[in-house]
Design a protein around this motif. Sequence first.
Motif, short mmCIF file in Angstrom:
data_model
loop_
_atom_site.label_atom_id
_atom_site.label_comp_id
_atom_site.label_asym_id
_atom_site.label_seq_id
_atom_site.Cartn_x
_atom_site.Cartn_y
_atom_site.Cartn_z
N VAL A 144 4.35 -11.44 0.66
CA VAL A 144 4.79 -10.05 0.64
C VAL A 144 4.92 -9.65 -0.82
N PHE A 145 4.50 -8.44 -1.18
CA PHE A 145 4.51 -7.97 -2.57
C PHE A 145 5.92 -7.96 -3.16
N GLY A 146 6.90 -7.51 -2.37
CA GLY A 146 8.29 -7.48 -2.83
C GLY A 146 8.60 -6.29 -3.70
N ASP A 147 8.34 -6.42 -4.99
CA ASP A 147 8.70 -5.36 -5.93
C ASP A 147 7.57 -4.34 -6.07
N LEU A 148 7.18 -3.77 -4.92
CA LEU A 148 6.12 -2.77 -4.91
C LEU A 148 6.68 -1.44 -5.42
N LYS A 149 6.18 -0.98 -6.56
CA LYS A 149 6.63 0.30 -7.12
C LYS A 149 5.53 0.91 -7.97
N THR A 150 5.67 2.19 -8.22
CA THR A 150 4.64 2.92 -8.96
C THR A 150 4.31 2.25 -10.29
N GLU A 151 5.34 1.75 -10.97
CA GLU A 151 5.14 1.15 -12.29
C GLU A 151 4.29 -0.11 -12.21
N ASN A 152 4.24 -0.76 -11.04
CA ASN A 152 3.48 -1.99 -10.91
C ASN A 152 2.04 -1.76 -10.44
#
Lengths: 312, 243
Positions: A144-152
Amino acid sequence: MMKQDWKKHDSEIRPGMVVEGKWHHKKYLIKKKLGAGAIGSVYLCDVNGSPAALKISDNSTSMTVEVNVLKSLEKVQGSRLGPYLLDVDDWTSPLGTKYAFYVMEYLKGEALGPFIHQHGREWIGVFMIQLLEDLNKLHQSGWVFGDLKTENLMVIQTPPRLRWVDVGGTTQIGRAIKEYTEFYDRGYWGMGTRRAEPSYDLFAFVMVFLHVYYPKRFEKGGNPEATLMRKLNEVKALTPYRHVLKKALTGKYTSSSDMKKELVQVLQRFQQQKQTRTQTRKKTKTSKPAAALELGGMTFLALGYYLLSLLF
Amino acid sequence: MKKGTIKQILLITDGCSNKGEDPAATAALANQQGITVNVIGIMEDFHTEESEGLQEVEEIALSGGGVSQLVYKQSLSQTVQMVTKQAMTQTLQGFVNKELKQILGSEQSMEDLDPEKRGEIMEVVEDMGETCDLEVLVLLDTSASMADKLETVKEALIDLSLSLNARIGRNRFSIFSFPGKRKDMEKVFDWSPRLDSISTIFPKLTSGGITPTGPAIREAMYQFGKKSLLRSFRDDEAGLEEA
Protein backbone atom coordinates in the motif's frame (compact mmCIF):
# COMPACT_ATOMS: atom_id res chain seq x y z
CA MET A 1 15.65 16.75 16.75
CA MET A 2 14.62 16.62 13.14
CA LYS A 3 14.96 20.34 12.74
CA GLN A 4 18.55 20.09 13.86
CA ASP A 5 19.14 17.37 11.29
CA TRP A 6 18.02 19.71 8.56
CA LYS A 7 20.26 22.45 9.82
CA LYS A 8 23.17 20.07 9.69
CA HIS A 9 22.47 19.19 6.07
CA ASP A 10 22.12 22.79 5.12
CA SER A 11 25.42 23.77 6.59
CA GLU A 12 27.45 20.76 5.48
CA ILE A 13 26.29 19.86 2.01
CA ARG A 14 26.68 22.56 -0.62
CA PRO A 15 26.62 22.74 -4.40
CA GLY A 16 30.06 21.96 -5.77
CA MET A 17 30.86 19.34 -3.14
CA VAL A 18 31.65 15.78 -4.11
CA VAL A 19 30.06 12.94 -2.18
CA GLU A 20 32.04 9.73 -2.52
CA GLY A 21 30.61 6.38 -1.44
CA LYS A 22 32.45 4.41 1.21
CA TRP A 23 31.55 1.00 -0.20
CA HIS A 24 31.09 1.42 -3.95
CA HIS A 25 33.44 4.43 -4.38
CA LYS A 26 31.20 6.25 -6.84
CA LYS A 27 31.53 10.03 -6.94
CA TYR A 28 28.59 12.44 -7.03
CA LEU A 29 28.94 16.14 -7.69
CA ILE A 30 26.24 18.05 -5.80
CA LYS A 31 24.49 20.57 -8.06
CA LYS A 32 21.56 21.96 -6.11
CA LYS A 33 19.05 21.16 -3.40
CA LEU A 34 15.74 19.81 -4.64
CA GLY A 35 13.93 19.54 -1.33
CA ALA A 36 13.89 18.33 2.25
CA GLY A 37 11.58 15.82 3.88
CA ALA A 38 11.02 14.31 7.28
CA ILE A 39 14.12 12.22 6.71
CA GLY A 40 17.02 13.92 4.96
CA SER A 41 17.36 16.13 1.91
CA VAL A 42 17.34 15.46 -1.81
CA TYR A 43 19.95 17.00 -4.10
CA LEU A 44 20.35 17.11 -7.83
CA CYS A 45 23.76 15.65 -8.59
CA ASP A 46 25.94 14.80 -11.52
CA VAL A 47 27.39 11.35 -12.03
CA ASN A 48 29.64 10.88 -15.07
CA GLY A 49 27.88 13.72 -16.85
CA SER A 50 24.29 12.60 -16.30
CA PRO A 51 21.85 13.96 -13.71
CA ALA A 52 20.58 11.92 -10.76
CA ALA A 53 18.76 12.60 -7.49
CA LEU A 54 20.70 11.94 -4.32
CA LYS A 55 18.94 11.61 -0.97
CA ILE A 56 21.14 11.96 2.07
CA SER A 57 20.54 11.81 5.83
CA ASP A 58 22.40 11.09 9.03
CA ASN A 59 19.54 8.80 10.04
CA SER A 60 20.92 5.55 8.67
CA THR A 61 18.02 3.49 10.02
CA SER A 62 15.26 5.39 8.25
CA MET A 63 17.27 5.55 5.06
CA THR A 64 17.73 1.79 5.12
CA VAL A 65 13.98 1.33 5.53
CA GLU A 66 13.35 3.56 2.49
CA VAL A 67 15.87 1.71 0.38
CA ASN A 68 14.18 -1.57 1.28
CA VAL A 69 10.89 -0.14 -0.02
CA LEU A 70 12.46 1.04 -3.28
CA LYS A 71 14.00 -2.38 -3.77
CA SER A 72 10.73 -4.19 -3.21
CA LEU A 73 8.94 -1.85 -5.62
CA GLU A 74 11.45 -2.77 -8.29
CA LYS A 75 10.36 -6.35 -7.87
CA VAL A 76 6.82 -5.45 -8.92
CA GLN A 77 6.77 -6.96 -12.36
CA GLY A 78 6.32 -5.07 -15.57
CA SER A 79 6.08 -1.56 -14.26
CA ARG A 80 8.14 1.22 -12.87
CA LEU A 81 6.27 2.45 -9.84
CA GLY A 82 8.87 4.37 -7.87
CA PRO A 83 12.02 6.12 -9.07
CA TYR A 84 14.71 3.73 -10.27
CA LEU A 85 17.35 3.05 -7.60
CA LEU A 86 20.93 3.52 -8.81
CA ASP A 87 23.19 3.25 -5.77
CA VAL A 88 23.13 2.92 -1.98
CA ASP A 89 26.13 3.92 0.08
CA ASP A 90 27.60 5.76 3.09
CA TRP A 91 29.67 8.91 3.25
CA THR A 92 31.64 10.62 6.00
CA SER A 93 31.72 14.40 5.66
CA PRO A 94 34.89 16.47 6.08
CA LEU A 95 33.57 17.38 9.54
CA GLY A 96 33.28 13.71 10.43
CA THR A 97 29.47 13.31 10.32
CA LYS A 98 28.40 9.89 9.09
CA TYR A 99 25.74 9.98 6.40
CA ALA A 100 23.77 7.35 4.57
CA PHE A 101 22.68 8.17 1.04
CA TYR A 102 21.03 6.64 -1.98
CA VAL A 103 20.93 7.74 -5.59
CA MET A 104 17.91 7.40 -7.79
CA GLU A 105 16.75 8.38 -11.24
CA TYR A 106 16.10 12.12 -11.54
CA LEU A 107 12.48 12.73 -12.48
CA LYS A 108 11.88 16.15 -13.92
CA GLY A 109 8.31 17.28 -14.11
CA GLU A 110 5.56 19.52 -12.95
CA ALA A 111 3.41 19.42 -9.83
CA LEU A 112 -0.07 17.97 -10.33
CA GLY A 113 -2.06 21.06 -9.30
CA PRO A 114 -0.32 23.60 -11.56
CA PHE A 115 -0.41 21.13 -14.45
CA ILE A 116 -4.18 20.65 -14.25
CA HIS A 117 -4.82 24.37 -13.81
CA GLN A 118 -2.68 25.13 -16.82
CA HIS A 119 -3.64 22.33 -19.20
CA GLY A 120 -7.30 21.94 -18.33
CA ARG A 121 -9.58 19.78 -16.27
CA GLU A 122 -9.85 17.11 -18.98
CA TRP A 123 -6.59 15.78 -17.53
CA ILE A 124 -8.23 14.90 -14.22
CA GLY A 125 -9.84 11.77 -15.60
CA VAL A 126 -6.59 10.77 -17.31
CA PHE A 127 -4.52 11.06 -14.17
CA MET A 128 -7.18 9.39 -12.06
CA ILE A 129 -7.07 6.33 -14.25
CA GLN A 130 -3.28 6.32 -14.44
CA LEU A 131 -3.02 6.55 -10.68
CA LEU A 132 -5.59 3.80 -10.12
CA GLU A 133 -3.74 1.56 -12.58
CA ASP A 134 -0.48 2.02 -10.70
CA LEU A 135 -2.13 1.61 -7.31
CA ASN A 136 -3.74 -1.59 -8.53
CA LYS A 137 -0.36 -3.02 -9.53
CA LEU A 138 1.06 -2.05 -6.16
CA HIS A 139 -1.88 -3.49 -4.20
CA GLN A 140 -1.81 -6.69 -6.22
CA SER A 141 1.79 -7.24 -5.18
CA GLY A 142 0.91 -6.87 -1.51
CA TRP A 143 1.80 -3.24 -0.80
CA VAL A 144 0.00 0.00 0.00
CA PHE A 145 1.41 3.45 -0.90
CA GLY A 146 0.64 4.90 2.56
CA ASP A 147 1.81 8.49 2.30
CA LEU A 148 -0.02 9.21 -0.94
CA LYS A 149 -0.14 13.00 -1.38
CA THR A 150 0.17 15.62 -4.08
CA GLU A 151 3.76 16.41 -3.07
CA ASN A 152 4.78 12.79 -3.70
CA LEU A 153 3.47 12.85 -7.27
CA MET A 154 4.75 14.56 -10.38
CA VAL A 155 3.62 14.93 -13.97
CA ILE A 156 6.45 14.00 -16.30
CA GLN A 157 6.58 14.57 -20.08
CA THR A 158 6.03 13.31 -22.78
CA PRO A 159 3.32 12.08 -22.99
CA PRO A 160 2.17 13.50 -19.65
CA ARG A 161 2.23 10.79 -17.03
CA LEU A 162 1.71 10.86 -13.29
CA ARG A 163 4.76 9.38 -11.57
CA TRP A 164 5.52 8.63 -7.92
CA VAL A 165 8.57 10.51 -6.71
CA ASP A 166 8.62 9.59 -3.03
CA VAL A 167 7.54 6.12 -2.00
CA GLY A 168 9.01 6.15 1.51
CA GLY A 169 5.67 5.38 3.18
CA THR A 170 4.98 2.20 1.24
CA THR A 171 3.79 -0.46 3.67
CA GLN A 172 3.01 -4.15 3.41
CA ILE A 173 -0.73 -4.86 3.38
CA GLY A 174 -2.03 -5.77 6.84
CA ARG A 175 0.55 -3.75 8.74
CA ALA A 176 0.41 -0.31 10.34
CA ILE A 177 0.83 2.56 7.84
CA LYS A 178 4.47 3.56 8.08
CA GLU A 179 4.23 7.24 7.25
CA TYR A 180 1.28 9.53 6.65
CA THR A 181 0.30 13.17 6.30
CA GLU A 182 -2.70 14.26 8.35
CA PHE A 183 -4.70 15.87 5.55
CA TYR A 184 -4.56 12.66 3.48
CA ASP A 185 -4.96 10.25 6.40
CA ARG A 186 -8.37 8.70 6.92
CA GLY A 187 -7.55 8.14 10.59
CA TYR A 188 -7.15 11.89 11.07
CA TRP A 189 -10.61 12.43 9.54
CA GLY A 190 -12.09 9.75 11.77
CA MET A 191 -13.02 7.69 8.72
CA GLY A 192 -11.08 4.50 9.25
CA THR A 193 -8.05 2.78 10.69
CA ARG A 194 -4.38 3.25 9.93
CA ARG A 195 -3.99 -0.30 8.82
CA ALA A 196 -2.46 -0.74 5.36
CA GLU A 197 -5.23 -1.87 3.02
CA PRO A 198 -6.15 -0.74 -0.52
CA SER A 199 -9.02 1.41 0.77
CA TYR A 200 -6.50 3.46 2.79
CA ASP A 201 -4.84 4.57 -0.45
CA LEU A 202 -8.18 5.18 -2.16
CA PHE A 203 -9.15 7.64 0.57
CA ALA A 204 -5.87 9.50 0.08
CA PHE A 205 -6.48 9.34 -3.68
CA VAL A 206 -9.58 11.52 -3.28
CA MET A 207 -7.69 13.91 -1.03
CA VAL A 208 -5.01 14.30 -3.72
CA PHE A 209 -7.61 15.57 -6.19
CA LEU A 210 -9.30 17.70 -3.54
CA HIS A 211 -5.93 19.24 -2.73
CA VAL A 212 -5.60 20.35 -6.36
CA TYR A 213 -8.61 22.61 -5.77
CA TYR A 214 -7.82 23.48 -2.14
CA PRO A 215 -4.05 24.09 -2.28
CA LYS A 216 -4.15 25.55 1.22
CA ARG A 217 -6.04 22.48 2.52
CA PHE A 218 -8.87 22.95 5.02
CA GLU A 219 -9.71 22.28 8.66
CA LYS A 220 -11.72 19.20 9.60
CA GLY A 221 -14.22 21.06 11.78
CA GLY A 222 -16.68 19.53 14.24
CA ASN A 223 -18.02 16.97 11.78
CA PRO A 224 -15.10 15.86 9.61
CA GLU A 225 -17.13 13.64 7.28
CA ALA A 226 -19.66 16.42 6.57
CA THR A 227 -16.79 18.84 5.92
CA LEU A 228 -15.24 16.48 3.38
CA MET A 229 -18.51 15.94 1.54
CA ARG A 230 -19.25 19.65 1.46
CA LYS A 231 -15.81 20.51 0.15
CA LEU A 232 -16.14 17.82 -2.52
CA ASN A 233 -19.55 19.11 -3.58
CA GLU A 234 -18.16 22.60 -3.96
CA VAL A 235 -15.60 21.67 -6.62
CA LYS A 236 -17.29 21.96 -9.98
CA ALA A 237 -14.46 20.26 -11.86
CA LEU A 238 -14.96 17.11 -9.81
CA THR A 239 -18.74 16.93 -10.29
CA PRO A 240 -18.61 14.08 -12.86
CA TYR A 241 -16.62 11.88 -10.48
CA ARG A 242 -18.39 12.93 -7.28
CA HIS A 243 -20.28 9.69 -6.80
CA VAL A 244 -17.17 7.53 -7.23
CA LEU A 245 -15.04 9.79 -5.03
CA LYS A 246 -17.61 9.72 -2.22
CA LYS A 247 -17.61 5.94 -2.28
CA ALA A 248 -13.82 6.00 -2.00
CA LEU A 249 -13.93 8.43 0.92
CA THR A 250 -16.31 6.21 2.84
CA GLY A 251 -14.30 3.07 2.17
CA LYS A 252 -16.82 1.40 -0.12
CA TYR A 253 -14.18 0.11 -2.53
CA THR A 254 -12.09 -2.82 -1.37
CA SER A 255 -9.89 -2.77 -4.46
CA SER A 256 -8.54 -0.13 -6.80
CA SER A 257 -9.70 -2.13 -9.82
CA ASP A 258 -13.33 -1.86 -8.62
CA MET A 259 -12.96 1.88 -8.38
CA LYS A 260 -11.29 2.07 -11.77
CA LYS A 261 -14.12 0.07 -13.34
CA GLU A 262 -16.70 2.54 -12.07
CA LEU A 263 -14.61 5.50 -13.10
CA VAL A 264 -14.32 4.12 -16.63
CA GLN A 265 -18.11 3.75 -16.70
CA VAL A 266 -18.47 7.39 -15.70
CA LEU A 267 -16.21 8.41 -18.56
CA GLN A 268 -18.09 6.24 -21.03
CA ARG A 269 -21.38 7.78 -20.00
CA PHE A 270 -19.91 11.16 -20.88
CA GLN A 271 -18.97 9.89 -24.27
CA GLN A 272 -22.63 9.01 -24.88
CA GLN A 273 -23.90 12.25 -23.38
CA LYS A 274 -21.53 14.13 -25.59
CA GLN A 275 -22.82 12.37 -28.68
CA THR A 276 -26.46 13.08 -27.86
CA ARG A 277 -25.59 16.66 -27.06
CA THR A 278 -23.80 17.10 -30.34
CA GLN A 279 -26.85 15.77 -32.16
CA THR A 280 -29.17 18.12 -30.28
CA ARG A 281 -26.88 20.96 -31.02
CA LYS A 282 -26.96 20.25 -34.73
CA LYS A 283 -30.73 20.58 -34.60
CA THR A 284 -31.17 23.52 -32.28
CA LYS A 285 -27.77 25.19 -32.31
CA THR A 286 -28.45 26.43 -28.78
CA SER A 287 -26.47 24.00 -26.60
CA LYS A 288 -23.14 24.82 -25.05
CA PRO A 289 -20.46 23.72 -27.46
CA ALA A 290 -17.64 24.45 -25.06
CA ALA A 291 -18.96 22.09 -22.43
CA ALA A 292 -19.60 19.35 -24.96
CA LEU A 293 -16.14 19.71 -26.41
CA GLU A 294 -14.62 19.60 -22.99
CA LEU A 295 -16.48 16.49 -21.95
CA GLY A 296 -15.66 14.86 -25.23
CA GLY A 297 -12.00 15.71 -24.93
CA MET A 298 -11.89 14.43 -21.41
CA THR A 299 -13.48 11.14 -22.30
CA PHE A 300 -11.38 10.67 -25.38
CA LEU A 301 -8.12 11.30 -23.55
CA ALA A 302 -9.03 9.19 -20.56
CA LEU A 303 -10.24 6.26 -22.61
CA GLY A 304 -7.19 6.55 -24.83
CA TYR A 305 -4.90 6.31 -21.85
CA TYR A 306 -6.91 3.50 -20.39
CA LEU A 307 -6.63 1.50 -23.60
CA LEU A 308 -2.93 2.27 -23.82
CA SER A 309 -2.40 1.07 -20.27
CA LEU A 310 -4.11 -2.20 -21.14
CA LEU A 311 -1.37 -2.86 -23.66
CA PHE A 312 1.32 -2.86 -20.99
CA MET B 1 7.49 -19.13 21.19
CA LYS B 2 6.53 -15.91 22.89
CA LYS B 3 6.83 -12.49 21.26
CA GLY B 4 8.69 -9.81 23.17
CA THR B 5 7.08 -6.89 24.99
CA ILE B 6 8.38 -3.35 24.81
CA LYS B 7 7.72 -1.14 27.83
CA GLN B 8 7.65 2.63 27.52
CA ILE B 9 6.87 5.61 29.70
CA LEU B 10 5.66 8.55 27.65
CA LEU B 11 6.17 11.74 29.65
CA ILE B 12 4.24 14.74 28.41
CA THR B 13 5.21 18.01 30.06
CA ASP B 14 5.62 21.72 29.40
CA GLY B 15 8.27 22.73 31.86
CA CYS B 16 10.83 21.69 34.36
CA SER B 17 10.41 19.70 37.53
CA ASN B 18 10.51 21.50 40.85
CA LYS B 19 10.02 18.82 43.46
CA GLY B 20 11.86 15.68 44.55
CA GLU B 21 14.73 13.80 42.94
CA ASP B 22 16.29 14.55 39.55
CA PRO B 23 14.01 13.10 36.85
CA ALA B 24 17.03 12.15 34.71
CA ALA B 25 18.19 9.91 37.55
CA THR B 26 14.86 8.15 37.96
CA ALA B 27 14.65 7.79 34.17
CA ALA B 28 18.03 6.04 34.22
CA LEU B 29 16.67 3.74 36.91
CA ALA B 30 13.62 2.92 34.80
CA ASN B 31 15.85 2.23 31.82
CA GLN B 32 17.80 -0.28 33.88
CA GLN B 33 14.50 -2.03 34.56
CA GLY B 34 13.93 -2.40 30.83
CA ILE B 35 11.57 0.55 30.54
CA THR B 36 12.25 3.24 27.95
CA VAL B 37 11.43 6.82 28.91
CA ASN B 38 10.29 9.10 26.07
CA VAL B 39 9.62 12.77 26.64
CA ILE B 40 7.46 15.23 24.75
CA GLY B 41 8.01 18.86 25.69
CA ILE B 42 5.16 21.14 24.71
CA MET B 43 6.32 24.64 23.86
CA GLU B 44 4.38 27.84 24.20
CA ASP B 45 4.25 29.99 21.09
CA PHE B 46 6.81 32.36 22.57
CA HIS B 47 9.25 29.54 23.42
CA THR B 48 12.23 28.67 21.29
CA GLU B 49 13.97 25.31 21.27
CA GLU B 50 16.65 26.72 23.53
CA SER B 51 14.21 27.59 26.33
CA GLU B 52 15.73 26.73 29.65
CA GLY B 53 12.86 24.82 31.21
CA LEU B 54 12.71 22.48 28.27
CA GLN B 55 16.36 21.43 28.31
CA GLU B 56 15.43 18.91 30.96
CA VAL B 57 13.30 17.14 28.36
CA GLU B 58 16.30 15.94 26.39
CA GLU B 59 18.25 14.95 29.49
CA ILE B 60 15.42 12.75 30.80
CA ALA B 61 15.01 10.93 27.48
CA LEU B 62 18.75 10.50 27.08
CA SER B 63 19.19 8.77 30.41
CA GLY B 64 15.89 6.96 29.97
CA GLY B 65 17.11 5.39 26.72
CA GLY B 66 14.28 7.02 24.81
CA VAL B 67 13.45 9.72 22.33
CA SER B 68 12.61 13.34 23.08
CA GLN B 69 10.96 16.00 20.99
CA LEU B 70 9.87 19.57 21.57
CA VAL B 71 6.66 20.60 19.84
CA TYR B 72 4.06 23.30 19.65
CA LYS B 73 0.72 21.84 20.62
CA GLN B 74 -0.60 22.09 17.04
CA SER B 75 1.60 19.22 15.87
CA LEU B 76 1.29 17.10 18.99
CA SER B 77 -0.60 14.16 17.41
CA GLN B 78 1.97 13.35 14.76
CA THR B 79 4.84 13.86 17.17
CA VAL B 80 3.46 11.57 19.86
CA GLN B 81 3.08 8.64 17.48
CA MET B 82 6.39 9.33 15.78
CA VAL B 83 8.30 9.45 19.06
CA THR B 84 6.66 6.22 20.26
CA LYS B 85 7.47 4.36 17.08
CA GLN B 86 10.97 5.76 16.85
CA ALA B 87 11.68 4.64 20.40
CA MET B 88 10.37 1.17 19.60
CA THR B 89 12.73 0.90 16.64
CA GLN B 90 15.56 2.21 18.78
CA THR B 91 14.92 -0.37 21.49
CA LEU B 92 14.71 -3.18 18.97
CA GLN B 93 17.79 -1.98 17.17
CA GLY B 94 19.70 -1.81 20.44
CA PHE B 95 18.69 -5.39 21.04
CA VAL B 96 19.75 -6.46 17.55
CA ASN B 97 23.04 -4.58 17.90
CA LYS B 98 23.77 -6.44 21.13
CA GLU B 99 23.12 -9.73 19.36
CA LEU B 100 25.30 -8.67 16.45
CA LYS B 101 28.20 -7.92 18.77
CA GLN B 102 27.88 -11.37 20.23
CA ILE B 103 27.95 -12.94 16.80
CA LEU B 104 30.45 -10.68 15.06
CA GLY B 105 32.45 -9.81 18.16
CA SER B 106 34.23 -6.60 19.10
CA GLU B 107 32.77 -3.22 18.27
CA GLN B 108 30.74 -4.19 15.21
CA SER B 109 27.43 -2.39 15.00
CA MET B 110 24.89 -1.89 12.25
CA GLU B 111 26.62 1.19 10.86
CA ASP B 112 29.74 -0.85 10.17
CA LEU B 113 27.90 -3.25 7.90
CA ASP B 114 27.52 -2.62 4.20
CA PRO B 115 24.16 -1.21 3.05
CA GLU B 116 22.89 -4.55 1.73
CA LYS B 117 23.38 -6.42 5.00
CA ARG B 118 22.03 -3.44 6.92
CA GLY B 119 18.91 -3.60 4.78
CA GLU B 120 18.34 -7.23 5.65
CA ILE B 121 18.73 -6.53 9.35
CA MET B 122 16.36 -3.55 9.21
CA GLU B 123 13.76 -5.82 7.69
CA VAL B 124 13.99 -8.02 10.77
CA VAL B 125 13.79 -4.97 13.06
CA GLU B 126 10.70 -3.76 11.21
CA ASP B 127 9.06 -7.16 11.50
CA MET B 128 9.70 -7.15 15.23
CA GLY B 129 8.30 -3.61 15.56
CA GLU B 130 5.15 -4.66 13.80
CA THR B 131 4.53 -7.81 15.77
CA CYS B 132 5.88 -7.21 19.28
CA ASP B 133 3.59 -6.32 22.16
CA LEU B 134 3.78 -2.81 23.51
CA GLU B 135 2.97 -1.26 26.87
CA VAL B 136 2.81 2.52 27.05
CA LEU B 137 2.33 4.32 30.33
CA VAL B 138 1.42 7.94 29.65
CA LEU B 139 2.71 10.21 32.38
CA LEU B 140 0.91 13.48 32.04
CA ASP B 141 1.97 16.74 33.63
CA THR B 142 -1.20 18.42 34.88
CA SER B 143 0.43 21.35 36.63
CA ALA B 144 -1.36 24.68 36.19
CA SER B 145 0.28 25.75 32.93
CA MET B 146 -0.88 22.55 31.19
CA ALA B 147 -4.58 23.34 31.65
CA ASP B 148 -5.10 24.80 28.18
CA LYS B 149 -3.18 21.99 26.48
CA LEU B 150 -5.07 19.01 27.88
CA GLU B 151 -7.68 18.97 25.11
CA THR B 152 -4.94 18.68 22.47
CA VAL B 153 -3.15 16.03 24.53
CA LYS B 154 -6.36 14.01 24.71
CA GLU B 155 -6.76 14.08 20.93
CA ALA B 156 -3.10 13.15 20.45
CA LEU B 157 -3.47 10.13 22.74
CA ILE B 158 -6.59 8.86 20.99
CA ASP B 159 -4.68 9.28 17.75
CA LEU B 160 -1.73 7.35 19.19
CA SER B 161 -3.98 4.44 20.03
CA LEU B 162 -5.34 4.51 16.48
CA SER B 163 -1.82 4.33 15.04
CA LEU B 164 -0.56 1.60 17.31
CA ASN B 165 -3.68 -0.52 17.06
CA ALA B 166 -3.10 -0.77 13.32
CA ARG B 167 -0.09 -2.96 14.16
CA ILE B 168 -0.26 -6.73 14.34
CA GLY B 169 1.18 -6.83 17.87
CA ARG B 170 -0.94 -6.15 20.95
CA ASN B 171 -0.97 -2.87 22.87
CA ARG B 172 -1.79 -1.75 26.37
CA PHE B 173 -2.06 1.83 27.51
CA SER B 174 -2.50 3.49 30.86
CA ILE B 175 -2.53 7.13 31.87
CA PHE B 176 -1.24 8.65 35.09
CA SER B 177 -1.17 12.31 35.96
CA PHE B 178 1.15 14.25 38.24
CA PRO B 179 0.97 15.90 40.66
CA GLY B 180 -1.77 13.74 42.23
CA LYS B 181 -4.20 14.99 44.82
CA ARG B 182 -2.37 13.44 47.74
CA LYS B 183 0.45 11.53 46.09
CA ASP B 184 3.08 12.45 43.53
CA MET B 185 1.15 10.60 40.84
CA GLU B 186 -2.42 9.54 40.28
CA LYS B 187 -4.06 6.95 38.08
CA VAL B 188 -6.32 8.41 35.41
CA PHE B 189 -6.91 5.43 33.16
CA ASP B 190 -6.13 1.79 33.93
CA TRP B 191 -4.32 -0.55 31.53
CA SER B 192 -6.46 -1.02 28.45
CA PRO B 193 -5.90 -1.96 24.81
CA ARG B 194 -7.51 1.23 23.52
CA LEU B 195 -7.72 4.88 24.44
CA ASP B 196 -10.98 5.76 22.65
CA SER B 197 -12.87 6.01 25.91
CA ILE B 198 -10.66 8.61 27.58
CA SER B 199 -12.83 11.53 26.46
CA THR B 200 -14.98 11.23 29.57
CA ILE B 201 -12.02 11.21 31.94
CA PHE B 202 -10.06 14.15 30.65
CA PRO B 203 -12.33 17.03 31.68
CA LYS B 204 -12.04 15.86 35.28
CA LEU B 205 -8.29 16.41 35.40
CA THR B 206 -7.49 19.14 37.87
CA SER B 207 -4.22 20.93 37.70
CA GLY B 208 -1.92 21.58 40.62
CA GLY B 209 0.99 23.94 41.10
CA ILE B 210 4.02 21.71 41.60
CA THR B 211 5.80 19.47 39.12
CA PRO B 212 7.28 16.38 40.81
CA THR B 213 8.57 14.80 37.57
CA GLY B 214 11.31 12.70 39.19
CA PRO B 215 9.13 11.03 41.83
CA ALA B 216 6.39 10.47 39.24
CA ILE B 217 8.75 8.54 36.95
CA ARG B 218 9.82 6.39 39.88
CA GLU B 219 6.19 5.66 40.76
CA ALA B 220 5.39 4.92 37.13
CA MET B 221 8.05 2.21 37.01
CA TYR B 222 6.09 0.15 39.49
CA GLN B 223 2.89 0.35 37.47
CA PHE B 224 4.33 -2.05 34.94
CA GLY B 225 4.07 -5.65 35.93
CA LYS B 226 0.93 -5.25 38.01
CA LYS B 227 -2.11 -7.48 37.83
CA SER B 228 -2.43 -9.61 34.72
CA LEU B 229 0.75 -8.18 33.35
CA LEU B 230 2.75 -9.75 36.14
CA ARG B 231 3.20 -13.06 34.40
CA SER B 232 4.43 -11.60 31.17
CA PHE B 233 6.99 -9.46 32.86
CA ARG B 234 8.37 -11.80 35.46
CA ASP B 235 10.85 -13.48 33.15
CA ASP B 236 11.40 -10.42 31.04
CA GLU B 237 14.72 -8.87 31.92
CA ALA B 238 15.67 -6.45 29.20
CA GLY B 239 12.13 -5.45 28.34
CA LEU B 240 12.31 -7.64 25.31
CA GLU B 241 12.41 -11.30 24.60
CA GLU B 242 13.43 -13.08 21.53
CA ALA B 243 10.42 -13.95 19.46
